[in-house]
Scaffold this active site. Structure first.
Site, PDB file in Angstrom:
ATOM      1  N   HIS A  30       0.860  -1.173   0.000  1.00 38.00           N
ATOM      2  CA  HIS A  30       0.000   0.000   0.000  1.00 38.00           C
ATOM      3  C   HIS A  30       0.905   1.234   0.000  1.00 38.00           C
ATOM      4  O   HIS A  30       1.843   1.312   0.809  1.00 38.00           O
ATOM      5  CB  HIS A  30      -0.855   0.055   1.275  1.00 38.00           C
ATOM      6  CG  HIS A  30      -2.042  -0.862   1.270  1.00 38.00           C
ATOM      7  ND1 HIS A  30      -1.954  -2.196   1.036  1.00 38.00           N
ATOM      8  CD2 HIS A  30      -3.364  -0.605   1.500  1.00 38.00           C
ATOM      9  CE1 HIS A  30      -3.171  -2.737   1.114  1.00 38.00           C
ATOM     10  NE2 HIS A  30      -4.043  -1.800   1.391  1.00 38.00           N
TER      11      HIS A  30
ATOM     12  N   GLU B  55      -1.914   6.210  -0.507  1.00 34.19           N
ATOM     13  CA  GLU B  55      -3.357   6.243  -0.191  1.00 34.19           C
ATOM     14  C   GLU B  55      -3.577   7.544   0.586  1.00 34.19           C
ATOM     15  O   GLU B  55      -4.133   8.492   0.052  1.00 34.19           O
ATOM     16  CB  GLU B  55      -3.739   5.004   0.636  1.00 34.19           C
ATOM     17  CG  GLU B  55      -5.211   4.975   1.070  1.00 34.19           C
ATOM     18  CD  GLU B  55      -5.516   3.804   2.022  1.00 34.19           C
ATOM     19  OE1 GLU B  55      -4.581   3.202   2.591  1.00 34.19           O
ATOM     20  OE2 GLU B  55      -6.725   3.510   2.216  1.00 34.19           O
TER      21      GLU B  55
ATOM     22  N   ASP C 196     -11.228  -3.348  -1.685  1.00 33.48           N
ATOM     23  CA  ASP C 196     -10.490  -3.063  -0.450  1.00 33.48           C
ATOM     24  C   ASP C 196     -11.134  -3.771   0.748  1.00 33.48           C
ATOM     25  O   ASP C 196     -10.688  -4.858   1.123  1.00 33.48           O
ATOM     26  CB  ASP C 196     -10.391  -1.541  -0.228  1.00 33.48           C
ATOM     27  CG  ASP C 196      -9.187  -1.135   0.604  1.00 33.48           C
ATOM     28  OD1 ASP C 196      -8.378  -2.005   0.958  1.00 33.48           O
ATOM     29  OD2 ASP C 196      -9.038   0.073   0.892  1.00 33.48           O
ATOM     30  N   ASP C 197     -12.157  -3.141   1.344  1.00 33.43           N
ATOM     31  CA  ASP C 197     -12.830  -3.705   2.521  1.00 33.43           C
ATOM     32  C   ASP C 197     -14.341  -3.568   2.303  1.00 33.43           C
ATOM     33  O   ASP C 197     -14.996  -2.697   2.894  1.00 33.43           O
ATOM     34  CB  ASP C 197     -12.399  -2.930   3.779  1.00 33.43           C
ATOM     35  CG  ASP C 197     -10.908  -3.004   3.994  1.00 33.43           C
ATOM     36  OD1 ASP C 197     -10.416  -4.052   4.453  1.00 33.43           O
ATOM     37  OD2 ASP C 197     -10.220  -2.020   3.668  1.00 33.43           O
TER      38      ASP C 197
HETATM   39  N1  ADE Z   1      -6.139  -2.528   5.869  1.00 37.41           N
HETATM   40  C1  ADE Z   1      -7.370  -2.776   5.428  1.00 37.41           C
HETATM   41  N2  ADE Z   1      -7.756  -1.823   4.571  1.00 37.41           N
HETATM   42  C2  ADE Z   1      -6.716  -0.955   4.464  1.00 37.41           C
HETATM   43  C3  ADE Z   1      -6.493   0.224   3.726  1.00 37.41           C
HETATM   44  N3  ADE Z   1      -7.416   0.755   2.914  1.00 37.41           N
HETATM   45  N4  ADE Z   1      -5.308   0.853   3.873  1.00 37.41           N
HETATM   46  C4  ADE Z   1      -4.392   0.360   4.689  1.00 37.41           C
HETATM   47  N5  ADE Z   1      -4.554  -0.750   5.397  1.00 37.41           N
HETATM   48  C5  ADE Z   1      -5.695  -1.405   5.283  1.00 37.41           C
HETATM   49 ZN    ZN Z   2      -6.154  -1.968   1.255  1.00 44.62          ZN
END
Ligand code: ADE
Ligand code: ZN
Length: 349
Positions: free
Chosen positions: A200, A203, A281-282
């Site tokens: 990552h 972001e 992502d989540d």
């Molecule tokens: N862990 C889970 N989602 C994340 C995200 N968007 N950025 C960093 N760590 C994460």
């Molecule tokens: Zn992520």
């Protein structure tokens, strides 16, 4: 948001999709969190599903991570990890995902006394069942960057008896203040061991973190990378070297990386020649799975059929698969394009 033509919406829904940025712990729906809490006798700091869901009003990455780690505290047994992954995989198949590369965060679990063997056994059982149904999928083990490099080394060592269970190493969690350089040696070791590398970067953190993830960690893909646009030299490099960026539009809006979906930089990134992909992502926390991200982002940014096919192709090119699988995935995309209304798109091989 601009409404999209129903035929175009059906084209997007039916598109063979690759998902390369998905945290398995981020697929725990509030109902599942409560069901697992009950099954395992875990006390949650929220009285009910509605209160938990109401807490999903994030103002930045950390405000999300605090809740995300609390949600993951209900995972204790191999069956819990299996059930979570099985639910995601079924949901992904419903979105026509044909290749999934799935992040997991062992330190979130080992810190609570859950053995890494339990985590990997449960996840692997779900992935094996999905593979038997024809889905191409693999795991990527992520280090939590708010923890030390020493902890990452210990995690890598603990995972090595199961090295065939995962194909790569990633880096996630709180970005700002935890630059890539913190993990240079452990990434070098993972590389020496033959793992694929992702991180990552860009972001919430500055574009310099993307440069460092490439130069110092030898990351092959950048997860997010939306802040790359702040550095024209970096953009030129990412375009030249075809470095994939696993972009997550819903996540970026929910974590306030950008204000609205219609202001999301994805289309600008695509037009700049960057190898962007679309990911969730989540999804349990950010309002939708990968199909939702595709449909709403294409609509919000007014993207056309060419854009959509280019992004889908980027995903296939960016996947950590062998040449035969990549060809098969491209063939599936070609068949989808040829079978839908509109001019077939020619592709060089
Ligand atoms: N862990 C889970 N989602 C994340 C995200 N968007 N950025 C960093 N760590 C994460
Ligand atoms: Zn992520």
């Amino acid at each position: 948001m601009t409404a999209i033509d129903p035929d175009f919406a059906a084209f997007i829904d039916g598109l063979p999709k690759v998902e390369l940025h998905l945290h398995i712990e981020g697929t725990l729906e509030p109902e599942t969190i409560f069901a697992l809490a009950e099954r395992n006798g875990v006390e949650l700091p929220y009285p009910d599903v509605e209160t938990l869901r109401a807490a999903y009003a994030f103002h930045d990455l950390q405000s999300f991570l605090d809740i995300y780690y609390a949600g993951a505290s209900v995972l204790l047994t191999a069956d819990d990890f299996h059930d979570m992954a099985a639910a995601y995989l079924a949901r992904a198949e419903a979105d026509n995902v044909v290749r999934a590369e799935i992040f997991f965060d062992p330190q979130t679990h080992t810190a609570r006394g859950v053995p890494i063997a339990t985590v990997i056994e449960g996840l692997t059982r779900a992935l094996d069942a999905a593979r038997a149904r024809g889905l191409s999928c693999d795991l990527i083990l992520c280090f939590l960057r708010h923890l030390s490099e020493e902890d990452a080394f210990a995690t890598l060592e603990a995972a090595l008896p199961y090295r065939d269970a995962f194909i790569g190493i990633g880096l996630d969690s709180s970005e700002v203040g935890h630059p890539p350089e913190k993990f240079v040696r452990v990434f070098a070791e993972a590389r020496r061991l033959g793992f694929r590398l992702v991180a990552h970067a860009g972001e919430e953190g500055p574009s310099a973190y993307i440069v460092d993830a490439l130069d110092r960690l030898a990351a092959e893909r950048i997860d997010h990378g939306v802040r790359s646009l702040e550095d024209p030299d970096l953009v030129a490099r990412l375009v030249r070297d075809r470095i994939p960026l696993t972009v997550c539009p819903f996540s970026n809006v929910r974590l306030r990386v950008c204000d609205t979906l219609s202001e999301h930089p994805l289309k600008r990134m695509l037009d700049a020649g960057l190898a962007v992909t679309i990911n969730s992502d989540d999804p349990a926390y950010f309002g939708g799975y990968v199909g939702d991200n595709w449909r709403d982002t294409v609509a919000a940014l007014g993207m056309d059929r060419d854009d959509v096919v280019r992004i889908a192709r980027n995903g296939i090119d960016a996947a950590f698969v062998d040449a035969a699988t990549r060809l098969r995935l491209h063939d599936r995309l070609d068949a989808h394009v040829a079978g839908s209304a509109g001019e077939p798109l020619v592709r060089d091989r």
